[in-house]
Design a protein around this motif. Sequence first.
Motif, mmCIF file in Angstrom:
data_model
loop_
_atom_site.group_PDB
_atom_site.id
_atom_site.type_symbol
_atom_site.label_atom_id
_atom_site.label_comp_id
_atom_site.label_asym_id
_atom_site.label_seq_id
_atom_site.Cartn_x
_atom_site.Cartn_y
_atom_site.Cartn_z
ATOM 1 N N GLU A 54 -9.110 -2.036 -0.255
ATOM 2 C CA GLU A 54 -10.195 -1.269 -0.972
ATOM 3 C C GLU A 54 -10.601 0.012 -0.405
ATOM 4 O O GLU A 54 -11.037 0.807 -0.827
ATOM 5 C CB GLU A 54 -11.578 -2.162 -0.922
ATOM 6 N N LEU B 155 -5.796 -6.456 -4.560
ATOM 7 C CA LEU B 155 -6.797 -5.622 -3.882
ATOM 8 C C LEU B 155 -7.673 -6.355 -2.767
ATOM 9 O O LEU B 155 -8.178 -7.258 -3.239
ATOM 10 C CB LEU B 155 -7.482 -4.990 -4.948
ATOM 11 N N ARG C 56 -5.522 3.804 -2.339
ATOM 12 C CA ARG C 56 -6.117 2.792 -3.340
ATOM 13 C C ARG C 56 -5.690 3.126 -4.825
ATOM 14 O O ARG C 56 -5.189 2.247 -5.839
ATOM 15 C CB ARG C 56 -7.520 2.419 -3.182
ATOM 16 N N ASP C 57 -6.429 4.173 -5.384
ATOM 17 C CA ASP C 57 -6.399 4.544 -6.709
ATOM 18 C C ASP C 57 -5.177 4.994 -7.295
ATOM 19 O O ASP C 57 -4.681 4.477 -8.459
ATOM 20 C CB ASP C 57 -7.557 5.707 -6.744
ATOM 21 N N TYR D 175 0.703 -1.122 -0.155
ATOM 22 C CA TYR D 175 -0.085 0.038 0.104
ATOM 23 C C TYR D 175 0.783 1.296 0.054
ATOM 24 O O TYR D 175 0.838 2.115 0.979
ATOM 25 C CB TYR D 175 -0.931 0.069 1.038
ATOM 26 N N SER E 34 -10.489 7.660 -4.528
ATOM 27 C CA SER E 34 -10.367 7.222 -3.109
ATOM 28 C C SER E 34 -9.729 8.225 -2.134
ATOM 29 O O SER E 34 -10.030 8.149 -0.919
ATOM 30 C CB SER E 34 -9.191 5.926 -3.242
ATOM 31 N N LEU F 21 -3.233 1.669 -7.645
ATOM 32 C CA LEU F 21 -3.925 0.724 -9.017
ATOM 33 C C LEU F 21 -3.533 1.596 -10.498
ATOM 34 O O LEU F 21 -3.065 0.858 -11.420
ATOM 35 C CB LEU F 21 -5.415 0.870 -8.943
#
Length: 326
Positions: free
Chosen positions: A262, A288, A267-268, A195, A206, A271
Amino acid sequence: MPAPRLLIDPELGRALDGVPMTPNGAFDLTDITATREALRSFAAATAAGAPDEPSVAVEEHRARSADGGPDVPVRLLRPTTATGPLPVVLWFHGGGQVLGFAAQDDPWLKRLCARLGCAVAAVDYRLAPETRAPGAAEDGYAAHRWLVREAAALGLDGTRIGIAGQSGGGGVAAATALLIRDRGGPAPLFQALMYPMLDDRNRTASSHEITGLGIWDRSTNLLAWQAVLGDRAGTDDVCPYAAPARAQDLGGLPPAFIAVGELDCFRDEDLDYATRLRAHGVPVELHLYPGAYHAFDLFAPESQLARSFQQTWTAYLARHLRAPAS
């Protein structure tokens, strides 16, 4: 969408209920000095309550700085029963680049050493706001260069060094990988990012959604980036070695492992980084975790989600540290 608190995995929710909270969440960055001391006390209590791993020795070393700054402390953990030159994980602790210290992760890093038969070199990189970015990444680069140079003398395998980091340390690990690539150093085996904190701009969905949980919410992250970058935060005056998401070219980087929850404000951006790495030809293993908030594996280590993550993480390291068949 439903409030993030309602989406939390039940086991993680029960753990969150037991986390001491200040009015500014679990990590109060309005008083960094006090929060650092509280983290040190918590780490000491955790270490005292955990069974020791007598088969793992700890050595303190110093790597010469690459940018003319002070030498970089490196805490080297190694299993005493392992033979042959050992593979190494160059480790960057969490703490948003403003909190934490290398020894805080000793209990679980020692178990990792014993289980995988590898060494771990934990970097005590400089923290903000005393040292602004990219000072931490420069420390990471210096530590990697030192490991490569001194590997044989230390009984390590300089051809099998992977980079890994957690949260803020995940961002430093990613920035270190960029520095190594751009300066022509020997490529690490991998960059394993838990993370990671990658983007100072805080404009993803997010980063706006995750508020009110108390575990590295948007408000905490904004304060952290302000400490790391000062007035540069969110402006065009930020280099990729300070915020890796700013890098336009991600080609030629080592294979990546990226895991994020999540319900993590990162998060974003995580990703997106994984997607862009893959678009530049970098192998990526992406995970995730549903219903998981930031650092869920630390706050609820016995939960099913945390155990699944720990198994996946350890398996990734084992595969990539293994010596190639002769």
